[in-house]
Scaffold this active site. Sequence first.
Site, short mmCIF file in Angstrom:
data_model
loop_
_atom_site.label_atom_id
_atom_site.label_comp_id
_atom_site.label_asym_id
_atom_site.label_seq_id
_atom_site.Cartn_x
_atom_site.Cartn_y
_atom_site.Cartn_z
N LYS A 127 0.84 -1.20 0.00
CA LYS A 127 0.00 0.00 0.00
C LYS A 127 0.88 1.26 0.00
O LYS A 127 0.54 2.25 -0.63
CB LYS A 127 -0.94 0.00 1.21
CG LYS A 127 -2.01 -1.08 1.16
CD LYS A 127 -3.18 -0.62 0.35
CE LYS A 127 -4.16 -1.62 -0.17
NZ LYS A 127 -4.32 -2.93 0.34
N LYS A 209 -3.40 -10.81 -8.61
CA LYS A 209 -4.65 -11.49 -8.24
C LYS A 209 -5.82 -10.60 -8.61
O LYS A 209 -5.65 -9.39 -8.81
CB LYS A 209 -4.63 -11.77 -6.74
CG LYS A 209 -4.43 -10.51 -5.92
CD LYS A 209 -4.77 -10.68 -4.46
CE LYS A 209 -4.78 -9.33 -3.79
NZ LYS A 209 -5.50 -9.22 -2.57
N LYS A 212 -10.50 -5.77 -5.87
CA LYS A 212 -11.60 -4.83 -5.98
C LYS A 212 -11.16 -3.49 -6.55
O LYS A 212 -11.87 -2.86 -7.29
CB LYS A 212 -12.20 -4.58 -4.59
CG LYS A 212 -13.14 -5.68 -4.19
CD LYS A 212 -14.20 -5.15 -3.25
CE LYS A 212 -14.31 -6.06 -2.05
NZ LYS A 212 -13.24 -5.83 -1.07
P1 AMP Z 1 -10.90 -7.66 0.36
O1 AMP Z 1 -11.46 -7.60 -1.05
O2 AMP Z 1 -9.46 -7.34 0.42
O3 AMP Z 1 -11.74 -6.92 1.33
O4 AMP Z 1 -10.96 -9.19 0.78
C1 AMP Z 1 -12.14 -9.87 1.17
C2 AMP Z 1 -11.87 -11.35 1.20
O5 AMP Z 1 -11.66 -11.86 -0.12
C3 AMP Z 1 -10.61 -11.75 1.99
O6 AMP Z 1 -10.88 -12.95 2.68
C4 AMP Z 1 -9.56 -11.98 0.93
O7 AMP Z 1 -8.59 -12.91 1.33
C5 AMP Z 1 -10.43 -12.54 -0.20
N1 AMP Z 1 -9.81 -12.27 -1.51
C6 AMP Z 1 -9.64 -11.05 -2.09
N2 AMP Z 1 -9.05 -11.19 -3.31
C7 AMP Z 1 -8.86 -12.52 -3.50
C8 AMP Z 1 -8.31 -13.31 -4.57
N3 AMP Z 1 -7.88 -12.77 -5.71
N4 AMP Z 1 -8.25 -14.67 -4.39
C9 AMP Z 1 -8.72 -15.25 -3.25
N5 AMP Z 1 -9.26 -14.57 -2.23
C10 AMP Z 1 -9.33 -13.21 -2.34
#
Ligand code: AMP
Length: 346
Positions: A127, A209, A212
């Site tokens: 970040k 990966k 969002k």
């Molecule tokens: P976030 O979008 O960072 O708020 O993540 C929400 C959840 O989605 C968390 O448990 C992350 O580990 C999971 N997550 C986000 N991106 C990925 C991805 N590309 N592959 C697997 N899990 C993901």
Amino acid sequence: MSENQKEANLPIAPFPKNVVMSGIRPTGMIHLGNYFGAIRNYVRMQDNFECYFMVADLHSLTTHPDTSLLKNQVKRVIAENIACGLDPEKASFYCQSHVRETGELYLYLNMLAYKGELEKTVTFKDKVRQHPENVNAGLLTYPVLQTADIILHRASHVPVGKDQEQHLEMARNFVVRFNHRYGTVFPEPHAFNFDQELIKVPGLDGTGKMSKSENAYSTLYFGDDNDLIRKKVMKAKTDSGPTEPNSPMPDYIENIFQLMSLVSSDDVIKKYKSDYDNCSIRYGDMKKQLAEDMVQFMAPIRQKTNDLLANDEYLVKVMKDGAEKAGNSARKTMELVRNAMGLNYF
Ligand code: AMP
């Protein structure tokens, strides 16, 4: 608690059994990585475990300080999770800022977290690279807030994607330190996936990966319409194919197979695997197949999300009910915490 009890590391109150906690930030639309890394496990766990799932609006402030869009984004994430199968009747599904005890526990835990270890966190370093103009203290202490969210319900199981592994390790360290200093209040939380291995859903460009807020063209969002899903899949990186039978797969081709394994049938995967091994694979056909399978999987969730978004009253009710259930659990834990810490003067 007596000194003997403390020395033997006995829990101050019996640990609750199999409490589950996880959260998703409202920083954009839910994507395939969120689903396969996290939400699919929420849905599988909600029948047999005591579950707390949360929209992490406070976490989103570390990178998205503009709150003008937050209300709608929080509601969208709630609708998307429910459309994916999360049942607010079975799990406590709430918005992080509605449970004020989180802030109190976060404060206490901050005294047990050291600057050096926080600075070494991979997500923090990423970040800082991405937003050198906004390296705030909230970003640095992100894993502390995450720990507060988890242990506020004395949770032991945390369904998350692979990117969260280090944060969970830090959460365990903070818990061990708290328990050691003040008495054993918290079980140690662990990242959890039903398929054993934690998952990382790769981007379509073969690097990084799905995410969002970054990598938008390589990420499949549940809000994407069918044509956009097809366009993104067809743009995925490939090459002219292997020339030797049973060649090792380049990463970007392996990624396409991994995505296929999430949504396509076993027969389809087998066919393309054998085409790859005997050098007859046509990546154009493979991507067309993948695109159609993705559309089939994703379109009903998009439709259900849109239906839910049209029912604001229901979404508000979900948030209020969730806040009440999560608040009850949080208040019980904070009683234990304040007593253990000796912050009970009368
Ligand atoms: P976030 O979008 O960072 O708020 O993540 C929400 C959840 O989605 C968390 O448990 C992350 O580990 C999971 N997550 C986000 N991106 C990925 C991805 N590309 N592959 C697997 N899990 C993901």
